[in-house]
Design an enzyme around this catalytic site. Structure first.
Site, PDB file in Angstrom:
ATOM      1  N   GLY A  72     -48.898  23.291  35.921  1.00 18.61           N
ATOM      2  CA  GLY A  72     -49.234  23.118  34.516  1.00 18.61           C
ATOM      3  C   GLY A  72     -50.356  24.008  34.024  1.00 18.61           C
ATOM      4  O   GLY A  72     -50.283  24.552  32.919  1.00 18.61           O
ATOM      5  N   SER A  73     -51.397  24.179  34.821  1.00 19.86           N
ATOM      6  CA  SER A  73     -52.533  24.989  34.367  1.00 19.86           C
ATOM      7  C   SER A  73     -52.131  26.441  34.147  1.00 19.86           C
ATOM      8  O   SER A  73     -52.521  27.061  33.153  1.00 19.86           O
ATOM      9  CB  SER A  73     -53.692  24.902  35.365  1.00 19.86           C
ATOM     10  OG  SER A  73     -54.271  23.619  35.336  1.00 19.86           O
ATOM     11  N   ASN A 151     -53.405  12.854  29.198  1.00 17.54           N
ATOM     12  CA  ASN A 151     -53.532  12.486  30.606  1.00 17.54           C
ATOM     13  C   ASN A 151     -54.565  11.395  30.869  1.00 17.54           C
ATOM     14  O   ASN A 151     -54.603  10.837  31.965  1.00 17.54           O
ATOM     15  CB  ASN A 151     -53.884  13.723  31.439  1.00 17.54           C
ATOM     16  CG  ASN A 151     -55.114  14.443  30.926  1.00 17.54           C
ATOM     17  OD1 ASN A 151     -55.157  14.852  29.767  1.00 17.54           O
ATOM     18  ND2 ASN A 151     -56.106  14.614  31.781  1.00 17.54           N
ATOM     19  N   GLN A 179     -47.583  15.584  31.462  1.00 19.40           N
ATOM     20  CA  GLN A 179     -47.489  14.132  31.678  1.00 19.40           C
ATOM     21  C   GLN A 179     -46.247  13.526  31.032  1.00 19.40           C
ATOM     22  O   GLN A 179     -46.028  12.314  31.144  1.00 19.40           O
ATOM     23  CB  GLN A 179     -48.745  13.442  31.132  1.00 19.40           C
ATOM     24  CG  GLN A 179     -50.040  13.833  31.801  1.00 19.40           C
ATOM     25  CD  GLN A 179     -50.200  13.268  33.204  1.00 19.40           C
ATOM     26  OE1 GLN A 179     -49.408  12.438  33.659  1.00 19.40           O
ATOM     27  NE2 GLN A 179     -51.226  13.714  33.916  1.00 19.40           N
ATOM     28  N   SER A 199     -45.055  20.343  35.260  1.00 19.09           N
ATOM     29  CA  SER A 199     -45.604  20.480  36.609  1.00 19.09           C
ATOM     30  C   SER A 199     -44.981  19.456  37.547  1.00 19.09           C
ATOM     31  O   SER A 199     -44.981  18.252  37.268  1.00 19.09           O
ATOM     32  CB  SER A 199     -47.124  20.303  36.577  1.00 19.09           C
ATOM     33  OG  SER A 199     -47.696  20.554  37.834  1.00 19.09           O
ATOM     34  N   HIS A 201     -45.722  18.074  40.492  1.00 18.33           N
ATOM     35  CA  HIS A 201     -46.406  16.992  41.203  1.00 18.33           C
ATOM     36  C   HIS A 201     -46.767  15.809  40.307  1.00 18.33           C
ATOM     37  O   HIS A 201     -47.317  14.812  40.769  1.00 18.33           O
ATOM     38  CB  HIS A 201     -47.659  17.517  41.920  1.00 18.33           C
ATOM     39  CG  HIS A 201     -48.836  17.786  41.041  1.00 18.33           C
ATOM     40  ND1 HIS A 201     -49.975  17.002  41.074  1.00 18.33           N
ATOM     41  CD2 HIS A 201     -49.072  18.743  40.117  1.00 18.33           C
ATOM     42  CE1 HIS A 201     -50.858  17.473  40.210  1.00 18.33           C
ATOM     43  NE2 HIS A 201     -50.335  18.531  39.618  1.00 18.33           N
ATOM     44  N   CYS A 324     -59.473  16.677  36.930  1.00 21.46           N
ATOM     45  CA  CYS A 324     -60.078  17.996  36.729  1.00 21.46           C
ATOM     46  C   CYS A 324     -61.554  17.912  36.357  1.00 21.46           C
ATOM     47  O   CYS A 324     -62.276  18.900  36.434  1.00 21.46           O
ATOM     48  CB  CYS A 324     -59.323  18.754  35.634  1.00 21.46           C
ATOM     49  SG  CYS A 324     -57.598  19.043  36.048  1.00 21.46           S
TER      50      CYS A 324
END
Length: 387
Positions: A72-73, A151, A179, A199, A201, A324
């Site tokens: 995602g980042s 998130n 999310q 993402s 995970h 994060c």
């Protein structure tokens, strides 16, 4: 009940056994480089394209619009930084919200440092963007990025409505759906977005793999320089096993989504009903405008970190918010933005549930939080039971 109760699924999720099984052949036997022209490599290339098609079908997109990234980042960085770059000849700046993930907020800081105008739309107390404020700033923007599901509090933005406003004004629109994908039914074409990040995970796939949807008419530049992978837009040898794992995880998540959300809604109802019985407790966000697996509570008079550490002592894994920013002493920017005071924001804890959680675990979590809050308040110099 399991030895460890994991209630931090918004940070990361456990990989499903079926996902790991799907990945293993591409780590042990079929480990070829997908860019190689011999049969060993072509087999991996074929598998990647098969996965791209499956993921596109899951999101109701076209295979050529799906690009694989490290997560995602990276996807957010690509969309924001290159989204601004491709529109450099157009007047305007970057418009986002004040409750974005730090991968977007820190991109905004980089853009500001490079001379771009950046605007942050306000949000209401429920975590949904303030449309009056958004519409004030829309004419100043050439790129907009709004998070789909927050998130920290689980607020679900009306992405289709936001995208349609952007389209009306000829503005490029990106959403961080990290999310959301795997938890909400996604129809990208109906949403009308230009770019969308996801993402693996976050929906029980492996870490280090994700993707960016880029609408076929959006001609964005390369984010990674090097080889010709991902149509020369994202260099680097493809992680075939991880791509396979992400694809399998997404298929399973979508297949089980209705049943899983039904379970999570019951969990949410139980947790909210019982934790709000605690004196001076508060659910952050609106239960009717959020995803059911993310719950954020504040308990006046104590520190959220204290609750998390005591939960850990009871084999319950939870958090105070985004992973994060777990080492930051600053209160959550999300909670501050929805009007929670700094002191109360420091007293927050996030519970995020997933596929492995049971009702027995949920009841245990609630009972332990009750015990811990009472214990910590007795020790607190600022708490008065007569309040």
């Amino acid at each position: 009940m399991r030895d460890i109760i994991y209630a931090d699924n918004a940070a990361t999720t456990p990989i499903l056994p079926e996902v790991l099984d799907a990945m293993m052949p591409f780590m042990k036997e079929d480990y070829g480089n997908a860019s190689s022209i011999y049969s060993f490599g072509r087999k991996c290339r074929s598998k990647i394209e098969e996965c791209r098609e499956i993921i596109a079908n899951c999101l109701k997109a076209k295979p050529k619009e799906i690009y694989f990234t490290s997560g995602g980042s990276e996807s957010n960085n690509w969309a924001v930084k290159k989204g601004i770059e491709i529109r450099q000849e157009i007047k305007g700046g970057f418009l986002t919200s004040c409750i974005e993930h730090h991968s977007v907020l820190n991109c905004a800081k980089v853009l500001e440092n490079n001379g771009h105008d950046v605007y942050y739309t306000k949000v209401c107390k429920d975590g949904i963007i303030d449309f009056e404020d958004f519409n004030k700033n829309i004419n100043n923007a050439k790129l907009v990025s709004i998070i789909f599901v927050n998130n920290e509090i689980g607020a679900v933005q009306p992405i289709e409505e936001i995208a349609n406003i952007c389209k009306k004004h000829g503005i490029l629109f990106h959403t961080d759906a990290v999310q959301a994908v795997g938890h909400i039914d996604i129809d990208i074409k109906k949403l009308n977005v230009d770019m969308l990040s996801f993402s693996s995970h976050k929906f029980n796939g492996p870490k280090g793999i994700g993707g960016l949807y880029i609408e076929e008419n959006v001609k964005i530049g390369a984010f990674m320089d090097g080889g010709s992978q991902e149509k020369k837009l994202r260099a680097g040898t493809e992680n075939v096993a991880a791509i396979v794992g992400m694809t399998k995880a997404l298929e399973i998540s979508i297949k089980n989504m209705e049943k899983e959300n039904e379970k999570l809604n019951k969990f949410q109802e139980y947790i909210v009903t019982n934790l709000l019985k605690i004196k001076k407790s508060k659910l952050n966000g609106n239960i009717n405008k959020k995803i059911p697996n993310i719950l954020n509570f504040s308990f006046e008079g104590i520190e959220g970190e204290g609750i998390v550490l005591h939960l850990d002592n009871n084999k319950i894994m939870a958090s105070t918010g985004s992973a994060c920013t777990s080492e930051s002493l600053e209160p959550s920017h999300v909670l501050l933005s929805i009007g929670v005071g700094a002191s109360l924001a420091h007293s927050s804890v996030r519970l995020s549930l997933g596929v492995n959680n049971t009702f027995e675990e949920v009841k245990y979590i609630v009972s332990k939080i009750n015990e811990i809050v009472k214990k910590l308040r007795k020790m607190s110099p600022v708490w008065n039971d007569e309040i």
